[in-house]
Design a protein around this motif. Structure first.
Motif, PDB file in Angstrom:
ATOM      1  N   ARG A 151     -21.344 -27.326  83.828  1.00 13.76           N
ATOM      2  CA  ARG A 151     -21.381 -27.677  85.243  1.00 13.76           C
ATOM      3  C   ARG A 151     -21.421 -26.400  86.059  1.00 13.76           C
ATOM      4  NH1 ARG A 151     -16.553 -29.650  86.714  1.00 13.76           N
ATOM      5  NH2 ARG A 151     -17.356 -30.752  88.538  1.00 13.76           N
ATOM      6  N   PRO A 152     -22.120 -26.398  87.190  1.00 13.14           N
ATOM      7  CA  PRO A 152     -22.244 -25.158  87.972  1.00 13.14           C
ATOM      8  C   PRO A 152     -20.920 -24.624  88.488  1.00 13.14           C
ATOM      9  CG  PRO A 152     -23.138 -27.045  89.186  1.00 13.14           C
ATOM     10  CD  PRO A 152     -22.892 -27.505  87.774  1.00 13.14           C
ATOM     11  N   SER A 153     -19.921 -25.490  88.608  1.00 10.27           N
ATOM     12  CA  SER A 153     -18.643 -25.051  89.174  1.00 10.27           C
ATOM     13  C   SER A 153     -17.746 -24.319  88.183  1.00 10.27           C
ATOM     14  CB  SER A 153     -17.887 -26.250  89.749  1.00 10.27           C
ATOM     15  OG  SER A 153     -17.627 -27.195  88.723  1.00 10.27           O
ATOM     16  N   ASN A 154     -17.894 -24.578  86.883  1.00 18.04           N
ATOM     17  CA  ASN A 154     -16.938 -23.976  85.931  1.00 18.04           C
ATOM     18  C   ASN A 154     -17.562 -23.679  84.567  1.00 18.04           C
ATOM     19  OD1 ASN A 154     -17.236 -26.533  84.849  1.00 18.04           O
ATOM     20  ND2 ASN A 154     -15.052 -26.955  84.668  1.00 18.04           N
ATOM     21  N   TYR A 155     -18.798 -23.198  84.552  1.00 13.83           N
ATOM     22  CA  TYR A 155     -19.467 -23.058  83.254  1.00 13.83           C
ATOM     23  C   TYR A 155     -18.890 -21.943  82.388  1.00 13.83           C
ATOM     24  CZ  TYR A 155     -22.384 -19.808  86.064  1.00 13.83           C
ATOM     25  OH  TYR A 155     -22.831 -18.832  86.916  1.00 13.83           O
ATOM     26  N   HIS A 156     -18.245 -20.937  82.965  1.00 15.96           N
ATOM     27  CA  HIS A 156     -17.604 -19.918  82.128  1.00 15.96           C
ATOM     28  C   HIS A 156     -16.408 -20.515  81.388  1.00 15.96           C
ATOM     29  CE1 HIS A 156     -19.748 -17.349  85.084  1.00 15.96           C
ATOM     30  NE2 HIS A 156     -19.927 -16.586  84.029  1.00 15.96           N
ATOM     31  N   TYR A 157     -15.607 -21.250  82.117  1.00 22.71           N
ATOM     32  CA  TYR A 157     -14.450 -21.914  81.506  1.00 22.71           C
ATOM     33  C   TYR A 157     -14.908 -22.947  80.480  1.00 22.71           C
ATOM     34  CZ  TYR A 157     -10.316 -24.994  81.325  1.00 22.71           C
ATOM     35  OH  TYR A 157      -9.261 -25.765  80.908  1.00 22.71           O
ATOM     36  N   GLY A 158     -15.906 -23.759  80.839  1.00 24.83           N
ATOM     37  CA  GLY A 158     -16.403 -24.778  79.923  1.00 24.83           C
ATOM     38  C   GLY A 158     -16.981 -24.191  78.656  1.00 24.83           C
ATOM     39  N   ALA A 159     -17.706 -23.063  78.795  1.00 24.79           N
ATOM     40  CA  ALA A 159     -18.295 -22.416  77.615  1.00 24.79           C
ATOM     41  C   ALA A 159     -17.218 -21.904  76.674  1.00 24.79           C
ATOM     42  CB  ALA A 159     -19.209 -21.272  78.053  1.00 24.79           C
ATOM     43  N   ALA A 160     -16.150 -21.328  77.233  1.00 24.65           N
ATOM     44  CA  ALA A 160     -15.057 -20.829  76.396  1.00 24.65           C
ATOM     45  C   ALA A 160     -14.356 -21.975  75.681  1.00 24.65           C
ATOM     46  CB  ALA A 160     -14.060 -20.040  77.249  1.00 24.65           C
ATOM     47  N   LYS A 161     -14.133 -23.080  76.392  1.00 26.66           N
ATOM     48  CA  LYS A 161     -13.489 -24.240  75.766  1.00 26.66           C
ATOM     49  C   LYS A 161     -14.405 -24.891  74.736  1.00 26.66           C
ATOM     50  CE  LYS A 161      -9.449 -24.448  77.811  1.00 26.66           C
ATOM     51  NZ  LYS A 161      -8.190 -24.234  77.033  1.00 26.66           N
ATOM     52  N   ALA A 162     -15.722 -24.858  74.969  1.00 22.93           N
ATOM     53  CA  ALA A 162     -16.662 -25.399  73.976  1.00 22.93           C
ATOM     54  C   ALA A 162     -16.615 -24.576  72.694  1.00 22.93           C
ATOM     55  CB  ALA A 162     -18.073 -25.416  74.554  1.00 22.93           C
ATOM     56  N   ALA A 163     -16.517 -23.253  72.834  1.00 26.75           N
ATOM     57  CA  ALA A 163     -16.402 -22.391  71.650  1.00 26.75           C
ATOM     58  C   ALA A 163     -15.103 -22.679  70.908  1.00 26.75           C
ATOM     59  CB  ALA A 163     -16.463 -20.923  72.073  1.00 26.75           C
ATOM     60  N   LEU A 164     -14.018 -22.854  71.647  1.00 28.02           N
ATOM     61  CA  LEU A 164     -12.734 -23.173  71.018  1.00 28.02           C
ATOM     62  C   LEU A 164     -12.798 -24.506  70.279  1.00 28.02           C
ATOM     63  CD1 LEU A 164      -9.705 -22.540  70.631  1.00 28.02           C
ATOM     64  CD2 LEU A 164      -9.289 -23.726  72.812  1.00 28.02           C
ATOM     65  N   THR A 165     -13.446 -25.497  70.900  1.00 28.35           N
ATOM     66  CA  THR A 165     -13.573 -26.814  70.266  1.00 28.35           C
ATOM     67  C   THR A 165     -14.376 -26.725  68.971  1.00 28.35           C
ATOM     68  OG1 THR A 165     -13.431 -27.934  72.403  1.00 28.35           O
ATOM     69  CG2 THR A 165     -14.416 -29.173  70.587  1.00 28.35           C
ATOM     70  N   ALA A 166     -15.494 -25.990  69.005  1.00 28.51           N
ATOM     71  CA  ALA A 166     -16.326 -25.848  67.806  1.00 28.51           C
ATOM     72  C   ALA A 166     -15.553 -25.137  66.694  1.00 28.51           C
ATOM     73  CB  ALA A 166     -17.596 -25.088  68.147  1.00 28.51           C
ATOM     74  N   PHE A 167     -14.797 -24.109  67.047  1.00 32.31           N
ATOM     75  CA  PHE A 167     -13.984 -23.391  66.060  1.00 32.31           C
ATOM     76  C   PHE A 167     -12.980 -24.342  65.404  1.00 32.31           C
ATOM     77  CE2 PHE A 167     -10.214 -21.134  64.754  1.00 32.31           C
ATOM     78  CZ  PHE A 167     -10.687 -19.987  64.148  1.00 32.31           C
ATOM     79  N   CYS A 168     -12.278 -25.120  66.233  1.00 30.84           N
ATOM     80  CA  CYS A 168     -11.251 -26.027  65.713  1.00 30.84           C
ATOM     81  C   CYS A 168     -11.860 -27.172  64.902  1.00 30.84           C
ATOM     82  CB  CYS A 168     -10.413 -26.575  66.852  1.00 30.84           C
ATOM     83  SG  CYS A 168      -9.377 -25.320  67.641  1.00 30.84           S
ATOM     84  N   GLU A 169     -13.062 -27.599  65.293  1.00 30.17           N
ATOM     85  CA  GLU A 169     -13.732 -28.644  64.522  1.00 30.17           C
ATOM     86  C   GLU A 169     -14.061 -28.140  63.118  1.00 30.17           C
ATOM     87  OE1 GLU A 169     -17.190 -32.030  65.120  1.00 30.17           O
ATOM     88  OE2 GLU A 169     -17.265 -30.200  66.308  1.00 30.17           O
ATOM     89  N   GLY A 170     -14.527 -26.897  63.039  1.00 30.56           N
ATOM     90  CA  GLY A 170     -14.784 -26.312  61.726  1.00 30.56           C
ATOM     91  C   GLY A 170     -13.516 -26.171  60.912  1.00 30.56           C
ATOM     92  N   LEU A 171     -12.434 -25.763  61.554  1.00 33.26           N
ATOM     93  CA  LEU A 171     -11.153 -25.638  60.866  1.00 33.26           C
ATOM     94  C   LEU A 171     -10.648 -27.001  60.408  1.00 33.26           C
ATOM     95  CD1 LEU A 171      -8.870 -23.790  59.988  1.00 33.26           C
ATOM     96  CD2 LEU A 171      -7.904 -23.988  62.302  1.00 33.26           C
ATOM     97  N   GLN A 172     -10.863 -28.007  61.246  1.00 36.74           N
ATOM     98  CA  GLN A 172     -10.476 -29.377  60.881  1.00 36.74           C
ATOM     99  C   GLN A 172     -11.219 -29.832  59.624  1.00 36.74           C
ATOM    100  OE1 GLN A 172     -11.757 -32.244  63.820  1.00 36.74           O
ATOM    101  NE2 GLN A 172     -12.115 -33.710  62.167  1.00 36.74           N
ATOM    102  N   LEU A 173     -12.510 -29.560  59.558  1.00 35.82           N
ATOM    103  CA  LEU A 173     -13.293 -29.951  58.384  1.00 35.82           C
ATOM    104  C   LEU A 173     -12.857 -29.165  57.152  1.00 35.82           C
ATOM    105  CD1 LEU A 173     -16.800 -30.280  60.060  1.00 35.82           C
ATOM    106  CD2 LEU A 173     -15.331 -32.139  59.238  1.00 35.82           C
ATOM    107  N   ARG A 174     -12.458 -27.922  57.361  1.00 37.26           N
ATOM    108  CA  ARG A 174     -11.932 -27.118  56.252  1.00 37.26           C
ATOM    109  C   ARG A 174     -10.665 -27.757  55.678  1.00 37.26           C
ATOM    110  NH1 ARG A 174      -9.512 -21.087  57.307  1.00 37.26           N
ATOM    111  NH2 ARG A 174      -8.588 -20.750  55.246  1.00 37.26           N
ATOM    112  N   CYS A 175      -9.907 -28.461  56.537  1.00 42.61           N
ATOM    113  CA  CYS A 175      -8.644 -29.083  56.115  1.00 42.61           C
ATOM    114  C   CYS A 175      -8.800 -30.560  55.780  1.00 42.61           C
ATOM    115  CB  CYS A 175      -7.606 -28.925  57.224  1.00 42.61           C
ATOM    116  SG  CYS A 175      -7.189 -27.222  57.614  1.00 42.61           S
TER     117      CYS A 175
END
Length: 248
Positions: A151-175
């Motif tokens: 979203r134009p209002s918070n894309y830096h924050y959203g991008a960082a949270k998207a990276a965190l989500t993808a990282f945790c999803e991979g960790l979840q699959l590892r477990c």
């Protein structure tokens, strides 16, 4: 996987412990029988206040640590995070930052990324050792519904949270076949200082209600939206054409 479900939460490691949601969860954990906490935050005075509440109200044993996610944390050597052994690792650290400034200032953009993703990596790496993941335990990481859509209002924050989500999803699959449970919470708006004036009041819920929801189902793993109805809201928003969704 059932082994983790049978393990009560008697000890908790909390990174970002002075956030409103972390404080609410700590109180709810203590009410449910957790009696050992290790609290980590940048605000030492706020951390001490929470520690005193947990000691005085619940008789908990509380240790504290100060850190700043915006500074470099070494992955090896004396600067490497020490996370100990706990039944629950709770990660609530994060910051909106100055989103207007970040549009034209790369330093602020990097600060937002560090507060919400890259600064967490040394801690998540220290938690997710093969030895720890092979035993019972829980990791709860707070992401955001902002991760679902640029979203134009918070894309830096959203991008960082998207990276965190993808990282945790991979960790979840590892477990996936391990007793250690990884839970990623895509939180909607909460009635905190972080969202005052930035979100419609009708969509804001109290941190206490989110904490109660988490503790009602302490053994869940995977990605979940809290409150639950944010899953439907984000599903609808993703169906909208980009020009319309960007106005929300």
């Amino acid at each position: 996987m059932g082994q983790a479900a049978r393990t009560p939460i008697r000890s908790s490691f909390v990174l970002g412990s002075t956030s409103e949601i972390a404080k609410a969860i700590c109180h709810e954990l203590a009410r449910c029988g957790c009696r050992q906490f290790h609290l980590i935050a940048r605000n030492q005075a706020g951390n001490e206040q929470l520690a005193e509440q947990l000691r005085n109200h619940y008789g908990a044993v509380v240790t504290q640590e100060q850190t700043d996610l915006l500074t470099d944390v070494a992955l090896d050597g004396p600067g490497k995070p020490q996370v100990g052994n706990y039944d629950l690792y709770l990660i609530t650290a994060g910051s909106l930052g100055d989103l207007e400034l970040a549009r034209n200032d790369a330093t602020e953009a990097l600060r937002i990324t560090a507060a919400n993703y890259s600064g967490l990596l040394p801690w998540l790496t220290a938690i997710a050792t093969p030895e720890r993941l092979s035993g019972p335990g829980r990791l709860w990481v707070f992401s955001s519904v902002a991760a679902d859509l640029g979203r134009p209002s918070n894309y830096h924050y959203g991008a960082a949270k998207a990276a965190l989500t993808a990282f945790c999803e991979g960790l979840q699959l590892r477990c996936q076949r391990k007793p250690f449970a990884v839970r990623t919470i895509k939180a909607g708006f909460m009635a905190t200082s972080m969202t005052i004036g930035k979100a419609p009041k009708v969509l804001c819920v109290s941190p206490q209600s989110v904490a109660r929801d988490l503790l009602r189902r302490p053994n869940r793993r995977g990605i979940e939206y809290l409150p639950w109805w944010w899953a439907q809201i984000m599903w609808f928003i993703r169906l909208l054409p980009a020009p319309f969704a960007s106005r929300l």
